[in-house]
Design a protein around this motif. Structure first.
Motif, PDB file in Angstrom:
ATOM      1  N   GLY A 235       0.803  -1.219   0.000  1.00 29.65           N
ATOM      2  CA  GLY A 235       0.000   0.000   0.000  1.00 29.65           C
ATOM      3  C   GLY A 235       0.828   1.259   0.000  1.00 29.65           C
TER       4      GLY A 235
ATOM      5  N   ARG B  34      -4.908   2.347  -2.093  1.00 33.44           N
ATOM      6  CA  ARG B  34      -6.133   2.023  -1.353  1.00 33.44           C
ATOM      7  C   ARG B  34      -6.573   0.579  -1.637  1.00 33.44           C
ATOM      8  NH1 ARG B  34      -8.816   5.841   1.062  1.00 33.44           N
ATOM      9  NH2 ARG B  34      -8.304   7.500  -0.396  1.00 33.44           N
ATOM     10  N   ARG B  35      -6.507   0.188  -2.900  1.00 35.60           N
ATOM     11  CA  ARG B  35      -6.864  -1.192  -3.253  1.00 35.60           C
ATOM     12  C   ARG B  35      -5.932  -2.189  -2.572  1.00 35.60           C
ATOM     13  NH1 ARG B  35      -7.310   1.049  -8.468  1.00 35.60           N
ATOM     14  NH2 ARG B  35      -5.240   0.212  -9.001  1.00 35.60           N
ATOM     15  N   GLU B  36      -4.636  -1.899  -2.636  1.00 37.92           N
ATOM     16  CA  GLU B  36      -3.645  -2.819  -2.056  1.00 37.92           C
ATOM     17  C   GLU B  36      -3.792  -2.909  -0.542  1.00 37.92           C
ATOM     18  OE1 GLU B  36       1.151  -2.884  -1.998  1.00 37.92           O
ATOM     19  OE2 GLU B  36       0.213  -2.682  -3.985  1.00 37.92           O
TER      20      GLU B  36
ATOM     21  N   ASP C  16      -8.539   0.455   4.119  1.00 42.53           N
ATOM     22  CA  ASP C  16      -7.955   1.241   3.027  1.00 42.53           C
ATOM     23  C   ASP C  16      -7.592   2.670   3.438  1.00 42.53           C
ATOM     24  OD1 ASP C  16     -10.402   2.459   3.275  1.00 42.53           O
ATOM     25  OD2 ASP C  16     -11.027   2.126   1.200  1.00 42.53           O
TER      26      ASP C  16
ATOM     27  N   ALA D  49      -5.488   5.593  -5.544  1.00 40.57           N
ATOM     28  CA  ALA D  49      -6.400   4.493  -5.875  1.00 40.57           C
ATOM     29  C   ALA D  49      -5.701   3.143  -5.757  1.00 40.57           C
ATOM     30  CB  ALA D  49      -6.954   4.689  -7.289  1.00 40.57           C
ATOM     31  N   ALA D  50      -4.472   3.052  -6.282  1.00 41.10           N
ATOM     32  CA  ALA D  50      -3.738   1.791  -6.222  1.00 41.10           C
ATOM     33  C   ALA D  50      -3.374   1.422  -4.792  1.00 41.10           C
ATOM     34  CB  ALA D  50      -2.473   1.890  -7.076  1.00 41.10           C
TER      35      ALA D  50
ATOM     36  N   ALA E 153      -6.518  -2.334   1.241  1.00 42.88           N
ATOM     37  CA  ALA E 153      -7.761  -3.035   1.575  1.00 42.88           C
ATOM     38  C   ALA E 153      -7.588  -4.538   1.423  1.00 42.88           C
ATOM     39  CB  ALA E 153      -8.895  -2.534   0.671  1.00 42.88           C
ATOM     40  N   SER E 154      -6.866  -4.952   0.386  1.00 37.82           N
ATOM     41  CA  SER E 154      -6.650  -6.372   0.155  1.00 37.82           C
ATOM     42  C   SER E 154      -5.737  -6.987   1.206  1.00 37.82           C
ATOM     43  CB  SER E 154      -6.051  -6.590  -1.238  1.00 37.82           C
ATOM     44  OG  SER E 154      -5.699  -7.930  -1.444  1.00 37.82           O
TER      45      SER E 154
END
Length: 627
Positions: A167, A185-187, A195, A182-183, A189-190
């Motif tokens: 992240g 936040r996705r990472e 996020d 955006a990238a 959250a995963s």
């Protein structure tokens, strides 16, 4: 360091909720403290060293290998079954999971680590930052997502939860910010189920400096000086040392005092590490690791303090055994992490079985890896830590170079040769390494596969000549070419490297008798560890005559002096390419002698039980169509 004589532990046994070298480290500490050690193990670790060394061991399968050590219910069940009084989480796995700490204490056991609420507070970068600010600890400028000043770039976007570089994005201009957010936040959250992001000023070419702290339940907090962990690749530490070189005294004092202040502010107990980003005279708080660190040995080496023993004392409710003024540092210590990875192929993790493992004698080696052991991709690829101590940094660095020269892992690709080149480099010697250096073009030579040194080839050839001589007990044999009443002839050796280049050598007995190196040999060649890097050299057509005078293309010879175990074919037999003709035993190895092509056996030169010399013609295979 000797444990405090007033220490009265409230537990008599410790379950280690971990594996590998840190499990062995804690098991040794338990033994020294008179505590019963209890290991846990997955199916894959059933025969692992930490299982053998512990007083007791409990199986926590049958879940997948890595998941076993992350299963809180299984760990607690093992603790109950074994009668454990306390649990030490080590590092990694569950060590910074507050829900694990709560579950341990809820079960009536002692958790050897900080309070779960403190772990929650310091485990998040946003809350840890707020606490640091309240304690007067210097922090990096922070920006809101929609209000990053134009002159603030470059900035760092990072996840508020978790770590390990996940992240995290460096943004160098405003046009890249939205995509990076955006990238990240996705990472985040995963990876962490959260996020939330932080945006801070990015410090170019900063150094990673961290402070070891220890606090008890009686209000006592001490620091044990700092460590420099700037040699990193992709945010993962490679080399750690203590104390930090070339650090201004004012910055060093700020780091120490700030770390103690942070611990007091949050009510921290047990061992922890406060991390900072340092550049010049500036220092900024990064995060706090609420556990024992992988690199804790360098602190132990310069202070003489056994940090795990102190952890036991604090967890048992005892005060720290010394005050700050009684803690001193002596000399310099450096640690390297040996990983099963290929540094010349993007540091890809490696797997396989180690045929032979040799660790240096004149160094501290924290390892749970030995000859014959399997490396699995189910776990972190770290195999060992090699730690040295010297009177000063140059002394320690020289000792580490020697230690890496004495290290060899055969059968599995490791980063040992890469580490040796790195430690010996001018950049590391000058203390000029920053956190981004290894990932930059400036360090490309260290991540490029080196060329085979000619010294390594010659040493391998000397060793091969020596192996042949040892195997040949016949003074009239061809291996050492001793001749009654005449000068001994030279021993000829031919080797091919992996590029196909051919190397020829001829040695007198005195020349090969003194050769020493870490190497393993088999009938087809030799693998030598040269400055930590393994190199494979093969014997060209080992059963086709070694280029000997009087030996033809049709002849199959003994590749080493030995005993004929079996003769499978007879004169006149038709054979096919690759068919086994007989077996020779040499150096406790059974060597199959195979037909070089389709043809007919025209002669057999030995019988089962015969002693044969190097190059003895055992079979002659005439190709079809020959007279």
């Amino acid at each position: 360091m000797t444990r405090s004589s007033s220490s009265q532990t409230s537990f008599q046994s410790v379950l280690i909720a971990n594996r590998g070298e840190i499990a062995l480290r804690i098991i040794r500490a338990c033994r020294e403290a008179g505590l019963r050690s209890i290991a846990v193990y997955s199916d894959a670790d059933r025969h692992a060293p930490h299982v053998r060394e512990a007083d007791d061991a409990v199986h926590i399968g049958p879940t997948a290998a890595a998941e076993s050590y992350l299963n809180i219910d299984c760990i607690l069940e093992a603790a109950c079954k074994s009668g454990a009084g306390a649990i030490h989480p080590g590092y990694g796995f569950l060590s910074e999971r507050s829900e694990f700490a709560r579950a341990v204490t809820a079960a009536g056991l002692v958790f050897i680590g900080p309070d779960a609420d403190v772990m929650d507070s310091m485990g998040r970068k946003d809350s840890a930052r707020a606490i640091a600010e309240k304690a007067g600890v210097p922090v990096n400028p922070r920006y809101d997502e929609d209000d990053v000043p134009a002159d603030a770039y470059p900035v760092l976007v990072k996840a508020a939860a978790g770590g390990g570089g996940k992240g995290m994005r460096v943004v160098r201009e405003a046009g890249e910010l939205d995509a990076a957010i955006a990238a990240s936040r996705r990472e985040a959250a995963s990876a962490f189920g959260d996020d939330t992001l932080l945006i801070e000023r990015y410090v170019e070419q900063g150094r990673h400096i961290e402070v070891q702290v220890m606090a008890d339940n009686h209000g006592n907090v001490v620091h044990l000086f700092e460590r420099d962990c700037s040699t990193q690749r992709r945010h993962q530490k490679v080399i750690e040392e203590a104390p930090a070189p070339n650090l201004p005294p004012s910055v060093r004092d700020t780091l120490h005092s700030s770390s103690v202040a942070l611990c007091r502010e949050v009510g921290y107990t047990n061992a922890g590490t406060v991390e900072f980003l340092v550049k010049g005279d500036e220092a900024f708080f990064l995060e706090m690791n609420t556990r024992l660190q992988v690199e804790h040995p360098v602190t132990e080496e310069i202070t003489g303090v056994d940090l795990v023993q102190w952890q036991f004392d604090v967890a048992a409710g005892n005060p720290l055994p010394v005050e700050q003024s009684e803690i001193h540092q002596h000399g310099h210590a450096i640690e390297v992490r040996v990983y099963a990875e290929d540094p010349y192929a993007g540091f890809l993790p490696q797997a396989g079985r180690a045929t032979d493992v040799t660790w240096p004698n004149e160094a501290r080696v924290d390892a749970a890896f030995e000859s014959g052991q399997e490396v699995s991709t189910a776990y972190d690829p770290m195999l060992a830590k090699i730690i040295v101590h010297g009177t000063d940094r140059d002394d320690a660095r020289t000792a580490l170079i020697s230690a890496l020269d004495e290290t060899a892992v055969f059968g599995v690709t490791t980063n040992t040769g890469f580490l040796r080149r790195l430690v010996a480099s001018d950049e590391f010697a000058d203390g000029a390494v920053h956190t981004g250096w290894l990932d930059s073009d400036a360090a490309a030579e260290f991540t490029t596969r080196p060329e085979l040194p000619l010294e390594a080839v010659e040493t391998a050839a000397r060793l091969w000549a020596r192996i042949v001589a040892i195997a040949d007990e016949d003074p009239f044999g061809a291996a050492d070419s001793w001749r009654m009443g005449a000068e001994p002839a030279k021993t000829h050796v031919q080797l091919n490297d992996l590029s196909g280049m051919h190397h020829d050598f001829a040695f007198d007995r005195e020349e090969y008798a003194a050769a020493t190196a870490l190497a393993v040999a088999d009938p087809s060649g030799i693998t030598i560890a040269w400055q930590g890097q393994p190199w494979r050299l093969s014997i060209p057509d080992p059963m086709r005559g070694f280029g000997q005078e009087g030996v033809g293309e049709a002849d199959v010879v003994s590749p080493m002096p030995g005993t004929v175990l079996e003769v499978i074919v007879a004169t006149g037999d038709a054979v096919t390419e690759g068919q086994t003709l007989g077996m020779v035993e040499a150096m406790k190895m059974e060597i199959a002698l195979k037909a070089p092509y389709d043809g007919v056996i025209s002669s057999v030169g030995a019988a089962a039980g015969d002693q044969v010399t190097l190059g003895h013609v055992l079979f002659t295979v005439d190709p079809y169509g020959a007279e």
